[in-house]
Design a protein around this motif. Structure first.
Motif, PDB file in Angstrom:
ATOM      1  N   PRO A   4      49.403  29.190  50.823  1.00 30.51           N
ATOM      2  CA  PRO A   4      48.117  29.874  50.988  1.00 30.51           C
ATOM      3  C   PRO A   4      47.188  29.086  51.914  1.00 30.51           C
ATOM      4  N   ARG A  34      41.638  29.421  47.434  1.00 29.93           N
ATOM      5  CA  ARG A  34      42.513  30.597  47.466  1.00 29.93           C
ATOM      6  C   ARG A  34      43.887  30.328  46.877  1.00 29.93           C
ATOM      7  N   TRP A  35      44.007  29.198  46.168  1.00 31.17           N
ATOM      8  CA  TRP A  35      45.289  28.863  45.545  1.00 31.17           C
ATOM      9  C   TRP A  35      45.009  28.096  44.263  1.00 31.17           C
ATOM     10  N   GLU A  57      44.036  38.365  37.489  1.00 31.83           N
ATOM     11  CA  GLU A  57      43.110  39.469  37.759  1.00 31.83           C
ATOM     12  C   GLU A  57      41.885  38.973  38.522  1.00 31.83           C
ATOM     13  N   ARG A  60      42.785  38.207  42.099  1.00 30.19           N
ATOM     14  CA  ARG A  60      43.024  39.402  42.918  1.00 30.19           C
ATOM     15  C   ARG A  60      41.746  39.848  43.627  1.00 30.19           C
ATOM     16  N   ALA A  61      40.619  39.722  42.969  1.00 34.18           N
ATOM     17  CA  ALA A  61      39.347  40.140  43.564  1.00 34.18           C
ATOM     18  C   ALA A  61      38.986  39.301  44.784  1.00 34.18           C
ATOM     19  N   TRP A  62      39.562  38.080  44.868  1.00 39.06           N
ATOM     20  CA  TRP A  62      39.266  37.180  45.991  1.00 39.06           C
ATOM     21  C   TRP A  62      40.466  37.051  46.932  1.00 39.06           C
ATOM     22  N   SER A  63      41.487  37.856  46.734  1.00 39.93           N
ATOM     23  CA  SER A  63      42.735  37.730  47.502  1.00 39.93           C
ATOM     24  C   SER A  63      43.295  36.316  47.384  1.00 39.93           C
ATOM     25  N   ALA A  64      43.189  35.752  46.189  1.00 41.88           N
ATOM     26  CA  ALA A  64      43.653  34.384  45.936  1.00 41.88           C
ATOM     27  C   ALA A  64      45.045  34.404  45.309  1.00 41.88           C
ATOM     28  N   THR A  65      45.814  33.383  45.603  1.00 36.67           N
ATOM     29  CA  THR A  65      47.148  33.213  45.041  1.00 36.67           C
ATOM     30  C   THR A  65      47.039  32.448  43.731  1.00 36.67           C
ATOM     31  N   ALA A  81      51.786  35.045  41.222  1.00 40.72           N
ATOM     32  CA  ALA A  81      52.405  35.070  42.549  1.00 40.72           C
ATOM     33  C   ALA A  81      53.583  34.120  42.664  1.00 40.72           C
TER      34      ALA A  81
END
Length: 213
Positions: A4, A34-35, A57, A60-65, A81
């Motif tokens: 990421p 983001r990770w 969950e 997901r709102a932050w496009s984070a892994t 992920a």
């Protein structure tokens, strides 16, 4: 699977966290993380699964892994992920269960661990301890920057530096040693705002130097 971006892995430890993990992760994601990987292996499996699902969950709102330390089956059930395995963990079996698009990592502490993880098809390995760690006092011996550089240069695997990386200067020194990323646990749990400094140190384009390939 590529790491990421930015390549900063936050590992959870609720015993050090200044707030409940679900709330703390929102702060970390807002800062730019983001990770994140849920560790906290001492939790009962059902509680750990519920927490993992909550963190997935929120991520997901932050496009984070969001991944899980330990059990690939639990990671699958949580919708994570990927998974981070202990030293000697079977990365090939985790890949077979989670699929080709999962992020599979392994803990390593020496060249043998790195080689084993690479041979099994792991995406990355954390290498520790690089520096003295407040989270694991007495754990070592430390690799130091020179030891880290040698390990990275001799490995074909993406290496994530772990252990005592708690300042921007430490993150930069690991980066200059050729790592693919850095990881933090205690700092992020005790003082999440301090993570901004690590993110800033990793914010410019990331490229392993030729000497570390």
């Amino acid at each position: 699977m590529p790491l990421p971006t930015p390549p900063l892995l936050i590992v959870t430890d609720r015993t050090q966290a200044v707030r409940p993990l679900s709330d703390l992760t929102d702060t970390l994601f807002a800062l730019g993380v983001r990770w994140l990987s849920l560790r906290d292996k001492d939790l009962p499996e059902a509680d750990r699964l519920d927490l993992a699902r909550a963190l997935v969950e929120r991520g997901r709102a932050w496009s984070a892994t969001v991944t899980l330390h330990g059990d690939p089956a639990l990671a699958l059930a949580a919708g994570a992920a990927g998974v981070h395995l202990p030293d000697g963990g079977d990365a090939a079996a985790a890949r077979a269960l989670l699929g080709k698009d999962a992020l599979v990592g392994v803990s390593a502490h020496d060249a043998t661990g790195l080689a084993r993880a690479a041979a099994q098809g792991a995406d990355y390995a954390t290498l520790s301890p690089v520096f003295a760690s407040a989270s694991k006092p007495g754990y070592g011996p430390w690799l130091g920057v020179d030891g880290l550089r040698r390990m990275v240069a001799d490995s074909s695997l993406s290496v994530v530096a772990l252990g005592g990386v708690e300042t921007p200067a430490a993150a930069l020194s690991c980066r200059e040693a050729g790592v693919a990323g850095v990881a933090a646990m205690g700092l992020a749990m005790r003082d999440p705002a301090a993570v901004a400094g690590l993110l800033a140190a990793l914010s410019t384009p990331w490229r392993r130097p030729d000497s570390a390939r």
